[in-house]
Scaffold this motif. Structure first.
Motif, PDB file in Angstrom:
ATOM      1  N   UNK A   5      37.783  34.864  33.706  1.00 28.25           N
ATOM      2  CA  UNK A   5      39.381  35.585  33.352  1.00 28.25           C
ATOM      3  C   UNK A   5      39.190  36.681  32.637  1.00 28.25           C
ATOM      4  N   UNK A   6      39.837  37.812  33.208  1.00 30.07           N
ATOM      5  CA  UNK A   6      39.657  39.385  32.516  1.00 30.07           C
ATOM      6  C   UNK A   6      41.260  39.597  32.265  1.00 30.07           C
ATOM      7  N   UNK A   7      42.047  38.871  32.494  1.00 31.26           N
ATOM      8  CA  UNK A   7      43.634  39.178  32.298  1.00 31.26           C
ATOM      9  C   UNK A   7      44.274  37.695  32.602  1.00 31.26           C
ATOM     10  N   UNK A   8      45.412  37.566  31.833  1.00 27.69           N
ATOM     11  CA  UNK A   8      46.463  36.381  31.980  1.00 27.69           C
ATOM     12  C   UNK A   8      47.809  36.934  31.365  1.00 27.69           C
ATOM     13  N   UNK A  21      52.734  33.315  35.694  1.00 24.10           N
ATOM     14  CA  UNK A  21      51.471  34.361  35.058  1.00 24.10           C
ATOM     15  C   UNK A  21      50.648  35.020  36.129  1.00 24.10           C
ATOM     16  N   UNK A  22      50.316  36.281  35.775  1.00 25.46           N
ATOM     17  CA  UNK A  22      49.606  37.048  36.692  1.00 25.46           C
ATOM     18  C   UNK A  22      48.162  36.869  36.093  1.00 25.46           C
ATOM     19  N   UNK A  23      47.247  36.244  36.634  1.00 23.97           N
ATOM     20  CA  UNK A  23      45.817  36.120  36.413  1.00 23.97           C
ATOM     21  C   UNK A  23      44.735  36.785  37.004  1.00 23.97           C
ATOM     22  N   UNK A  24      44.026  37.618  36.436  1.00 22.15           N
ATOM     23  CA  UNK A  24      43.071  38.245  36.831  1.00 22.15           C
ATOM     24  C   UNK A  24      41.450  37.635  36.782  1.00 22.15           C
ATOM     25  N   UNK A  25      40.762  37.357  37.617  1.00 19.82           N
ATOM     26  CA  UNK A  25      39.653  36.795  37.797  1.00 19.82           C
ATOM     27  C   UNK A  25      38.477  37.728  38.320  1.00 19.82           C
ATOM     28  N   UNK A  72      36.893  47.118  41.688  1.00 25.90           N
ATOM     29  CA  UNK A  72      36.451  45.966  41.113  1.00 25.90           C
ATOM     30  C   UNK A  72      36.196  45.003  41.690  1.00 25.90           C
ATOM     31  N   UNK A  73      35.076  44.079  41.478  1.00 26.65           N
ATOM     32  CA  UNK A  73      34.981  42.661  42.087  1.00 26.65           C
ATOM     33  C   UNK A  73      35.994  41.742  41.485  1.00 26.65           C
ATOM     34  N   UNK A  74      37.307  41.909  41.525  1.00 23.75           N
ATOM     35  CA  UNK A  74      37.940  41.078  40.970  1.00 23.75           C
ATOM     36  C   UNK A  74      39.159  40.818  41.927  1.00 23.75           C
ATOM     37  N   UNK A  75      40.207  39.709  41.567  1.00 22.81           N
ATOM     38  CA  UNK A  75      41.291  39.336  42.391  1.00 22.81           C
ATOM     39  C   UNK A  75      42.426  38.821  41.470  1.00 22.81           C
ATOM     40  N   UNK A  76      43.457  38.683  41.864  1.00 19.89           N
ATOM     41  CA  UNK A  76      44.550  38.242  40.930  1.00 19.89           C
ATOM     42  C   UNK A  76      45.335  37.185  41.644  1.00 19.89           C
ATOM     43  N   UNK A  77      46.072  36.254  40.762  1.00 19.08           N
ATOM     44  CA  UNK A  77      46.729  35.233  41.280  1.00 19.08           C
ATOM     45  C   UNK A  77      48.101  35.147  40.696  1.00 19.08           C
ATOM     46  N   UNK A  78      49.353  34.562  41.276  1.00 15.66           N
ATOM     47  CA  UNK A  78      50.687  34.494  40.663  1.00 15.66           C
ATOM     48  C   UNK A  78      50.757  33.252  40.473  1.00 15.66           C
ATOM     49  N   UNK A 105      37.943  35.879  29.011  1.00 14.82           N
ATOM     50  CA  UNK A 105      36.467  35.514  29.064  1.00 14.82           C
ATOM     51  C   UNK A 105      36.283  33.917  29.338  1.00 14.82           C
ATOM     52  N   UNK A 106      37.429  33.187  29.500  1.00 17.13           N
ATOM     53  CA  UNK A 106      37.129  31.748  30.064  1.00 17.13           C
ATOM     54  C   UNK A 106      36.575  31.803  31.437  1.00 17.13           C
ATOM     55  N   UNK A 107      35.743  30.800  31.948  1.00 14.78           N
ATOM     56  CA  UNK A 107      35.143  30.530  33.115  1.00 14.78           C
ATOM     57  C   UNK A 107      36.146  29.585  34.086  1.00 14.78           C
ATOM     58  N   UNK A 108      36.249  29.825  35.314  1.00 19.76           N
ATOM     59  CA  UNK A 108      37.099  28.887  36.062  1.00 19.76           C
ATOM     60  C   UNK A 108      36.185  28.742  37.458  1.00 19.76           C
ATOM     61  N   UNK A 109      36.433  27.326  37.996  1.00 16.69           N
ATOM     62  CA  UNK A 109      35.619  27.041  39.171  1.00 16.69           C
ATOM     63  C   UNK A 109      36.416  27.529  40.370  1.00 16.69           C
ATOM     64  N   UNK A 110      36.064  28.174  41.274  1.00 19.42           N
ATOM     65  CA  UNK A 110      36.805  28.666  42.399  1.00 19.42           C
ATOM     66  C   UNK A 110      36.223  28.370  43.718  1.00 19.42           C
ATOM     67  N   UNK A 111      36.905  27.904  44.674  1.00 20.40           N
ATOM     68  CA  UNK A 111      36.455  27.558  46.064  1.00 20.40           C
ATOM     69  C   UNK A 111      37.309  28.030  47.020  1.00 20.40           C
ATOM     70  N   UNK A 112      36.781  28.627  48.282  1.00 21.18           N
ATOM     71  CA  UNK A 112      37.581  29.498  49.318  1.00 21.18           C
ATOM     72  C   UNK A 112      36.642  30.836  49.506  1.00 21.18           C
TER      73      UNK A 112
END
Ligand code: FAD
Length: 269
Positions: A5-8, A21-25, A72-78, A105-112
């Motif tokens: 997580x780099x932004x929330x 929330x706008x969350x950037x991974x 950047x190697x990131x993406x965001x979610x709403x 800085x928390x980590x998240x498990x992502x699939x897809x």
């Protein structure tokens, strides 16, 4: 994949019930190629009432293919925090609360990533009619940002947005959205509970803007995207039928053509 997580941050008014929330991974060194209109799966930690690991939940990408921040190697979610109890379920809002509460800085498990039915046309001159409510705005943000980043090419088609929410303060990304130039995107906000204003839903605005919608529909470069709550499909299709019929066209034929040519897309949940 593990993402960091780099932004929330919250994108709806702090005093409203709608906590979105706008969350950037960030994916660091690992490639995670995505396209606008796709979604990713998030695996919330922990187990359900039966002791089984939680199922993954899907979230649409809110950023374009080249990253929330270009290059950047990131993406965001709403993500909307689910707080209502859907009738006796042992747990509710498992994944959305987990996501909305994440810290930097928390980590998240992502699939897809998942999905191939809500992709945008590759043709840069395609016009997009985007119709959404609430977090259904995520893929529209991704597509709009993709168009914005290639503005300088002078090759963009037209963008028309119909966005529904209860009030302006419950509309995610209201501030940044209103800053977009009007000759770049035609923004139509349908507010159903704005004090002192008549209730308006996206289908009302589609009818009000009938001539402009018809004009776009008459162009074979136009694609329609609808995203939001399940119940919105019927109202939107009725409104599109009405604006078509008013110009003496046969909606069933046009509807058929739009479907056949892959120009009408729904993602509701
Ligand atoms: P919960 O109440 O814990 O779970 C909600 C739903 O998860 C349930 O109704 C059920 O469908 C499923 N589920 C829970 N447990 C199980 C189980 N044991 N077995 C099978 N299914 C189960 N939401 C957003 O906020 N933003 C988005 O951009 C977004 N995009 C989406 C895109 C797609 C394609 C889909 C299908 C959904 C999208 N959603 C989005 C909704 C999101 O996936 C979640 O349903 C929502 O966040 C609520 O999840 P929750 O875990 O907080 O709530």
């Amino acid at each position: 994949m593990t993402a960091t997580v780099v932004g929330n941050y919250r994108v709806t008014g702090a005093d409203t019930e709608s906590d979105i929330h706008h969350i950037v991974l960030d994916f660091g060194e690992l490639p995670f190629p995505v396209l606008e209109g796709q979604s990713i799966g998030i695996l919330p930690p922990g187990v359900d009432a039966q002791g089984r690991p939680h199922h993954a939940r899907q979230y649409s990408l809110a950023s374009p293919r080249d990253g929330e921040r270009a290059g950047y190697n990131n993406l965001s979610l709403t993500v909307k925090r689910v707080t209502e109890d859907h009738g006796g379920a042992a747990a509710h809002g498992v994944c959305s609360n987990y996501l909305c509460d994440l810290a930097k800085n928390d980590t998240v498990q992502v699939i897809g990533p998942f999905g191939h039915t809500f992709l945008m046309p590759n043709h840069p001159r395609a016009n997009l009619i985007m119709i959404c409510t609430g977090t259904g705005s995520a893929p529209m943000r991704a597509m709009t940002e993709r168009y914005r980043r290639r503005i300088d090419t002078g090759e963009n088609g037209r963008l028309m947005l119909f966005f529904g929410a209860r009030t302006e303060r419950e509309l995610p990304y209201f501030g940044p959205l209103m800053k977009l130039p009007r000759d770049f995107i035609d923004i139509n906000l349908a507010l159903s509970r704005e004090p002192g204003q008549p209730k308006r839903y996206v289908q009302d605005l589609i009818r009000e803007r009938g001539p402009q919608v018809r004009d776009l529909l008459s162009d074979r470069n136009t694609c329609i995207y609808v995203c939001g709550l399940k119940g919105m499909e019927v109202g939107v299709l009725d409104a599109l039928r009405d604006v078509t019929v008013q110009s003496g066209q046969d909606w069933s034929i046009l509807h058929d053509v739009l479907r056949r040519e892959g120009r009408l897309h729904f993602e509701t949940y």
